[in-house]
Design a protein around this motif. Structure first.
Motif, mmCIF file in Angstrom:
data_model
loop_
_atom_site.group_PDB
_atom_site.id
_atom_site.type_symbol
_atom_site.label_atom_id
_atom_site.label_comp_id
_atom_site.label_asym_id
_atom_site.label_seq_id
_atom_site.Cartn_x
_atom_site.Cartn_y
_atom_site.Cartn_z
ATOM 1 N N PHE A 180 0.812 -1.214 0.000
ATOM 2 C CA PHE A 180 0.000 0.000 0.000
ATOM 3 C C PHE A 180 0.852 1.274 0.000
ATOM 4 C CE2 PHE A 180 -3.244 -3.024 1.274
ATOM 5 C CZ PHE A 180 -4.368 -2.548 0.607
ATOM 6 N N ASP A 185 -3.159 3.346 -6.303
ATOM 7 C CA ASP A 185 -4.508 2.811 -6.144
ATOM 8 C C ASP A 185 -4.950 1.972 -7.338
ATOM 9 O OD1 ASP A 185 -4.771 3.970 -3.693
ATOM 10 O OD2 ASP A 185 -6.093 5.600 -4.344
ATOM 11 N N GLU A 186 -4.421 2.261 -8.523
ATOM 12 C CA GLU A 186 -4.841 1.543 -9.735
ATOM 13 C C GLU A 186 -4.306 0.115 -9.783
ATOM 14 O OE1 GLU A 186 -4.674 5.512 -9.550
ATOM 15 O OE2 GLU A 186 -2.817 4.532 -10.200
ATOM 16 N N THR A 198 -8.716 -3.924 -6.272
ATOM 17 C CA THR A 198 -7.659 -2.944 -6.510
ATOM 18 C C THR A 198 -7.194 -2.392 -5.170
ATOM 19 O OG1 THR A 198 -9.162 -1.056 -6.690
ATOM 20 C CG2 THR A 198 -8.670 -2.270 -8.734
ATOM 21 N N LEU A 199 -5.998 -1.834 -5.152
ATOM 22 C CA LEU A 199 -5.527 -1.219 -3.913
ATOM 23 C C LEU A 199 -6.406 -0.045 -3.516
ATOM 24 C CD1 LEU A 199 -1.626 -1.193 -4.023
ATOM 25 C CD2 LEU A 199 -3.166 -2.835 -2.954
ATOM 26 N N GLY A 200 -6.897 0.691 -4.496
ATOM 27 C CA GLY A 200 -7.755 1.822 -4.183
ATOM 28 C C GLY A 200 -9.037 1.423 -3.488
ATOM 29 N N ARG A 203 -7.787 0.352 0.243
ATOM 30 C CA ARG A 203 -7.000 1.274 1.060
ATOM 31 C C ARG A 203 -7.796 1.915 2.201
ATOM 32 N NH1 ARG A 203 -2.093 3.265 -0.216
ATOM 33 N NH2 ARG A 203 -2.352 2.813 -2.444
#
Length: 214
Positions: A180, A185-186, A198-200, A203
């Protein structure tokens, strides 16, 4: 194969790489096949079960297999047959090698790079679900990063640490600092079971995960 949706088997076509996903039983393990567009060389991530399905999946042509961690459901029935039929080179996190009965040709360490044809995967060690779990990062030169996380990161949380608070803390801190804190985020996340994320999308939940301890 259907177009890639993240929730079902399918194919995602990138500029230099084709990513295919299939789920095999009995544990609905995700298996990923990465094919280099320029050379045709292929790498498989987690040759878990249903070996004939996996061999059809890769057309019995494979350069390498990476096992993300030592838990038997990610290698027991599929890996021996796939390696025997294709001669693929085997990779796994060094601390997990002893727990995988198929010999590991290349023990992996944090920061290692696996090359297959014209693409590279960077190894990210994530300790906690098992001692030697690894994630594999592909930086798409024409787009966003793609990260294969095994059982260390899923939609909704990090992997199971079986009630071990120390293991959870180690895994959470590795995921937070190495993933992270480092990736945008993508970044698309491909886990060992279930749907992608997705990380977004994940998060905003980090503080909740830390507080609940799983």
């Amino acid at each position: 194969m259907t177009p890639y949706s993240g929730t079902a088997p399918g194919v995602r076509e990138l500029s230099e790489l084709i990513i295919s996903k299939i789920s095999v039983g009995p544990g609905d393990n995700n298996c990923y096949l990465l094919k280099c567009r320029s050379t045709g060389q292929q790498l498989m991530i987690d040759a878990a079960n249903e070996p004939e399905v996996l061999l059809d999946f890769c057309d019995r042509r494979l350069t390498a297999v990476v096992t993300t961690h030592q838990h038997w459901d990610h290698w027991e029935h599929g890996l021996p047959a796939v390696v025997a039929a294709t001669g693929a080179t085997t990779h796994a996190g060094a601390p997990d090698v002893a727990g995988i009965t198929v010999p590991t040709d290349v023990p992996l360490h944090d920061g290692d790079v696996i090359t297959c044809g014209g693409f590279e995967l960077r190894v990210i060690r994530l300790t906690g679900h098992t001692p030697g779990s690894v994630a594999l990062l592909y930086n798409d030169p024409g787009g966003h990063p793609h990260l294969f996380t095994g059982d260390s990161l899923f939609p909704g949380g990090v992997g199971n640490t079986f009630g071990d608070l120390e293991a959870f803390t180690t895994l959470f801190e590795d995921v937070e600092s190495k993933i992270f804190d480092e990736l945008p985020d993508e970044t698309w996340i491909y886990p060992g079971h279930g749907r992608d994320t997705t990380l977004g999308a994940e998060r905003p939940s980090l503080s909740e995960w830390r507080a609940r301890g799983w």
